[in-house]
Design an enzyme around this catalytic site. Structure first.
Site, short mmCIF file in Angstrom:
data_model
loop_
_atom_site.label_atom_id
_atom_site.label_comp_id
_atom_site.label_asym_id
_atom_site.label_seq_id
_atom_site.Cartn_x
_atom_site.Cartn_y
_atom_site.Cartn_z
N TYR A 1 -2.41 -1.12 10.22
CA TYR A 1 -2.51 -1.52 8.81
C TYR A 1 -1.26 -1.11 8.05
O TYR A 1 -0.67 -1.92 7.31
CB TYR A 1 -3.75 -0.89 8.19
CG TYR A 1 -3.88 -1.06 6.69
CD1 TYR A 1 -4.46 -2.20 6.15
CD2 TYR A 1 -3.44 -0.06 5.81
CE1 TYR A 1 -4.58 -2.35 4.77
CE2 TYR A 1 -3.57 -0.21 4.45
CZ TYR A 1 -4.14 -1.35 3.92
OH TYR A 1 -4.26 -1.50 2.56
N SER B 1 0.83 -1.21 0.00
CA SER B 1 0.00 0.00 0.00
C SER B 1 0.86 1.25 0.00
O SER B 1 2.00 1.23 0.49
CB SER B 1 -0.90 0.01 1.24
OG SER B 1 -1.55 1.25 1.42
#
Length: 299
Positions: free
Chosen positions: A204, A191
């Site tokens: 995350y 990400s």
């Protein structure tokens, strides 16, 4: 015939990609695609395959929806058959299977919890037993639970996030190495948050940073075996994970802070996975490709 969804069945044009979204929220992770408004764009019929993955077999975790669905469709267009492990989003998974089969691919659905080591290993073996081989492993499952402060992240949340986002990478790869051969490819989804950070997604982002290190270290372990290991780092993408994570009002301007001023659509990432899975990237390993709407990040 290809199923007709909004944006499906015709070439997608830039001006048709949504800039803003109606407020919406789902009450569970990782979310359902079929209830989203508008539906994510998983398929661009203007993309025509050329046999880059003819006869290949791929596992795509989280392939029932979002980025994974778009990858499954693109792989099918390129001649691959796919196995899709997913949690319990059965309607989304069946929709993806129909799309894959409409493009001539076979699709094996494998529901279950990838936080469980035994299920990870069963996914690999069932795929190999069904199709007789395994060539591509796409590690794409994830959850995220926004919190404004580190003190709000409980031990349970931390365990859920790492056990979902990281642990299967090890278990799936360990089992897949029994079948992968020279020329095979492992592709992870990391990400933009691994590089730019995100104050709401501390745990995350940490798992996605771990995926970058996993990719780089594993690539060095396996380069001598002829197995390439790479990753894709998306920016904000319109997938079920978004309304399943954030308050309804947050969704309205998803992606507006990128240079392109919008969220990406799953179909816009799929060709990157095709490139990394195919011989087109035969001299590429240990790399992360950024598909993030123009956000400048370090490599």
């Amino acid at each position: 015939m290809i199923p007709m969804y909004p944006y499906y069945g015709k070439e997608v044009k830039c001006e048709e990609v949504p800039i803003t979204f109606p407020p919406q929220q789902q009450d569970r992770q990782p979310g359902f695609e079929y209830v989203m408004n508008p539906l994510p764009i998983a398929d661009n019929p203007g993309y025509v395959g050329s046999g880059k993955l003819k006869g290949k077999i791929a596992i795509i975790t989280g392939g029932d929806s979002g980025i994974g669905r778009a990858v499954a469709i693109a792989f099918a267009k390129e001649g691959a058959s796919v196995s899709i492990p997913y949690l319990d989003e059965h309607q989304d998974a069946e929709d993806t299977k129909r799309m894959v089969e409409a493009y001539g691919g076979s699709c094996l659905l494998l529901p279950g919890d990838l936080r469980n080591e035994g299920h990870c290993r069963a996914v690999v073996n069932e795929t190999a037993n069904c199709f007789g081989r395994l060539d591509i492993l796409v590690i794409n499952q994830a959850v995220q639970f926004p919190q404004e402060c580190i003190t709000s992240i409980t031990a349970q949340q931390l365990d859920d996030t790492f056990r979902t986002n990281i642990y299967p990478s090890f278990f799936l790869t360990q089992e897949a190495l029994k079948y992968l051969k020279p020329g095979s490819s492992i592709i992870s989804t990391t990400s933009v948050t691994a590089y730019a950070g995100n104050p709401l997604l501390l745990d995350y982002s940490s798992t996605k940073g771990a995926m970058v290190s996993f990719t780089r270290s594993l690539s060095e372990q396996l380069v001598g075996c002829g197995i390439r290991v790479n990753a894709v780092a998306p920016g904000p993408i319109w997938t079920p994970l978004q309304p399943a994570s954030y308050p309804a009002e947050y969704i309205k301007t998803l992606g507006a802070d990128t240079p392109m001023k919008r969220a990406g659509q799953p179909f816009e990432l799929a060709p990157t996975y095709v490139y990394l899975a195919s011989d087109d990237s035969s001299y590429v390993t240990g790399q992360v490709l950024h598909v993030n709407g123009g956000t400048m990040v370090g490599s």
